[in-house]
Design an enzyme around this catalytic site. Structure first.
Site, short mmCIF file in Angstrom:
data_model
loop_
_atom_site.label_atom_id
_atom_site.label_comp_id
_atom_site.label_asym_id
_atom_site.label_seq_id
_atom_site.Cartn_x
_atom_site.Cartn_y
_atom_site.Cartn_z
N GLY A 129 27.56 17.32 113.29
CA GLY A 129 27.08 18.86 113.24
C GLY A 129 27.20 19.53 114.52
O GLY A 129 26.99 20.86 114.55
N ASP A 185 25.04 13.96 116.12
CA ASP A 185 26.56 13.85 116.61
C ASP A 185 26.34 13.09 117.69
O ASP A 185 25.52 12.29 117.73
CB ASP A 185 26.95 15.50 116.96
CG ASP A 185 28.50 15.64 117.12
OD1 ASP A 185 29.05 14.78 117.91
OD2 ASP A 185 28.87 16.57 116.28
N GLN A 186 27.51 12.83 118.43
CA GLN A 186 27.69 12.01 119.67
C GLN A 186 26.53 12.42 120.65
O GLN A 186 26.52 13.44 120.80
CB GLN A 186 29.11 12.15 120.01
CG GLN A 186 30.32 11.74 119.23
CD GLN A 186 31.36 11.70 120.00
OE1 GLN A 186 32.12 10.61 120.24
NE2 GLN A 186 32.38 12.75 119.86
N LYS A 226 30.61 18.71 107.35
CA LYS A 226 31.67 19.70 107.53
C LYS A 226 32.92 19.51 108.58
O LYS A 226 32.34 19.38 109.78
CB LYS A 226 30.88 21.17 107.92
CG LYS A 226 31.80 22.35 108.15
CD LYS A 226 31.10 23.50 108.25
CE LYS A 226 32.22 24.60 108.60
NZ LYS A 226 32.63 24.35 110.12
N HIS A 272 38.04 15.31 108.06
CA HIS A 272 39.72 15.45 108.17
C HIS A 272 40.22 15.06 109.54
O HIS A 272 41.29 14.81 109.85
CB HIS A 272 40.19 16.80 107.77
CG HIS A 272 39.77 17.87 108.87
ND1 HIS A 272 40.11 19.30 108.98
CD2 HIS A 272 38.83 17.62 109.68
CE1 HIS A 272 39.56 19.73 109.88
NE2 HIS A 272 38.58 18.98 110.48
N VAL A 284 26.06 15.76 109.64
CA VAL A 284 26.73 14.49 110.53
C VAL A 284 28.03 15.02 110.99
O VAL A 284 28.76 15.96 110.39
CB VAL A 284 27.17 13.41 109.47
CG1 VAL A 284 27.83 12.43 110.08
CG2 VAL A 284 25.91 12.64 108.99
C1 LIG Z 1 35.63 18.80 113.76
S1 LIG Z 1 34.37 18.53 114.59
C2 LIG Z 1 32.96 19.56 113.12
C3 LIG Z 1 31.85 20.00 113.95
C4 LIG Z 1 30.84 20.71 112.91
N1 LIG Z 1 30.59 19.97 111.64
C5 LIG Z 1 31.66 22.03 112.45
O1 LIG Z 1 32.33 22.12 111.37
O2 LIG Z 1 31.67 23.07 113.43
C6 LIG Z 1 33.72 17.22 114.33
C7 LIG Z 1 32.52 16.55 115.07
O3 LIG Z 1 32.35 15.16 114.70
C8 LIG Z 1 31.77 14.62 115.98
N2 LIG Z 1 31.83 12.95 115.89
C9 LIG Z 1 32.94 12.50 116.35
N3 LIG Z 1 32.83 10.93 116.42
C10 LIG Z 1 31.36 10.99 116.05
C11 LIG Z 1 30.83 9.72 115.78
N4 LIG Z 1 31.29 8.49 115.89
N5 LIG Z 1 29.42 10.03 115.43
C12 LIG Z 1 29.08 11.30 115.15
N6 LIG Z 1 29.65 12.35 115.47
C13 LIG Z 1 30.78 12.20 115.70
C14 LIG Z 1 32.20 15.31 117.03
O4 LIG Z 1 31.52 15.13 118.13
C15 LIG Z 1 32.46 16.79 116.59
O5 LIG Z 1 31.40 17.38 116.70
#
Ligand SMILES: C[S@@+](CC[C@H](N)C(=O)[O-])C[C@H]1O[C@@H](n2cnc3c(N)ncnc32)[C@H](O)[C@@H]1O
Length: 365
Positions: free
Chosen positions: A209, A231-232, A265, A269, A207
């Site tokens: 991801g 992801d979005q 992951k 935060h 999630v």
């Molecule tokens: C800090 S990044 C982490 C990405 C990945 N897990 C990594 O560790 O490289 C947070 C991720 O959450 C996704 N995100 C934000 N809001 C979201 C939502 N409402 N539903 C699904 N994904 C979401 C963002 O697009 C982004 O890819």
């Protein structure tokens, strides 16, 4: 306070002054590192195959001749900060017994070499991009405003997520995803030590991801595991998987595809406690088909001011302010993780350190 020659007071003043100046000018070390990354100093030394002198470096980097001494001074600071190491070579200019200084890579600068399986140059680029830094000039105004606004929103008038998702700024979305992907590649090394966490699972949904770097690594290690990167929609729109890896667009605050396990992951935060509990509850729903055998796997920071050394704690606390100011998110202490986990209805958890400064938390229904 008046200082009138008392040696204890003077010494205290001098130390206080050094401490304060050091923290005022910390940004110079960060920006010098960014310059080294942009110039590609680590790439050039790596391609050369051995330590390089200033003149070799300046010509390989195609610097203007007037910048040779400038480079030397940047390298002096960067060497002091552990990014390069000085070695002494016999001089090539024919002077008998003459010596020249040459610069070699160190483990931290090796992380800046592009085209290596692990390269953290995109982290330096993203973290020190003006879009991450400019907002700090507005912090005084922010402290007098509505607490729900992030510093980023207060300074720019839009959330960082909206900024990323604007089509005209798609290069910034790319930069952010590249930084996330670069960080995720470090996970490859950690996967060996936490293989047991994924053993026995039939399906996994990652999630938030992103572009699927971590999921691909897991899928390579566990080829029979059915993996979904969730992801979005705009993040996964043009990504293609394979027989055992698919990309699904959606909103984790609404619902999450079902699986034996959910991976989060560097996701929680980004969010405050209330929204993190909501995400965790949706994760619990997603693994409900597996009964007590399902689990949620969180990879994030756990602050431990007692157990960690000073450098590690400073890094984690820096990250906490980055999350706070950009997303209204937070880095959490172990007891804060525990509170979230139980509030979301889970019954137990196990936490282990991973990837240097992160932790892996297995959460059970
Ligand atoms: C800090 S990044 C982490 C990405 C990945 N897990 C990594 O560790 O490289 C947070 C991720 O959450 C996704 N995100 C934000 N809001 C979201 C939502 N409402 N539903 C699904 N994904 C979401 C963002 O697009 C982004 O890819």
């Amino acid at each position: 306070m008046v200082f009138c020659g008392n040696s204890t007071e003077e010494s205290e003043l001098h130390h206080a002054q050094i401490h304060l100046y050091k923290h005022v000018y910390n940004f110079v070390s960060s920006m010098a590192l960014k310059s080294a990354m942009e110039l590609g100093i680590a790439d050039v030394i790596h391609s050369h195959g051995k330590p390089m002198t200033i003149s070799e470096l300046s010509s390989a980097l195609k610097l203007h001749p007037s910048k040779v001494s400038v480079l030397q001074r940047f390298l002096r600071l960067l060497t002091h900060n552990g990014f390069f190491a000085k070695t002494i070579l016999p001089s090539k200019n024919g002077v008998e017994g003459g010596e020249e200084i040459a610069y070699a890579l160190t483990p931290p600068s090796k992380l800046l070499i592009r085209n290596k399986s692990i390269c953290l140059a995109p982290i330096v680029k993203g973290a020190l991009h003006s879009s991450s830094l400019d907002m700090w000039h507005s912090s005084k105004k922010w402290f007098s405003e509505d607490k729900e606004l992030t510093l980023y929103e207060s300074a720019t008038g839009e959330s960082f997520w909206d900024f990323l998702n604007k089509t005209t700024e798609s290069d910034t979305l790319g930069m952010f995803q590249d930084a996330m992907a670069a960080d995720s590649k470090v996970f490859k090394l950690a996967l060996e030590e936490c293989k047991h966490v994924f053993e026995g699972l039939g399906s996994l949904v990652d999630v938030g991801g992103g572009t699927g770097v971590v999921t691909r690594l897991i899928s390579e290690t566990f080829p029979h595991l059915k993996c979904t990167v969730f992801d979005q929609p705009q993040v996964v729109a043009n990504l293609t998987g394979n027989e055992n890896l698919n990309f699904v667009g959606g909103d984790m605050f609404k619902s999450i595809p079902s699986a034996d396990a959910v991976l989060l992951k560097w996701v929680l935060h980004d969010w405050n406690d209330e929204l993190s509990v909501k995400i965790l509850k949706n994760c619990k729903e997603a693994i409900s088909g597996k009964g007590k055998e399902g689990k949620v796997i969180i990879i994030d920071i756990a602050i431990d001011e007692v157990g960690d050394d000073r450098e590690m704690t400073e890094l984690k606390l820096d990250y906490d302010l980055v999350m706070l100011t950009m997303f209204n998110g937070k880095e959490r202490e172990k007891k804060e993780w525990e509170k979230l986990i139980y509030e979301a209805g889970f019954s137990n958890y196990k936490i282990i350190p991973i990837c240097g400064f992160k932790s892996l938390i297995e959460v059970y229904p």
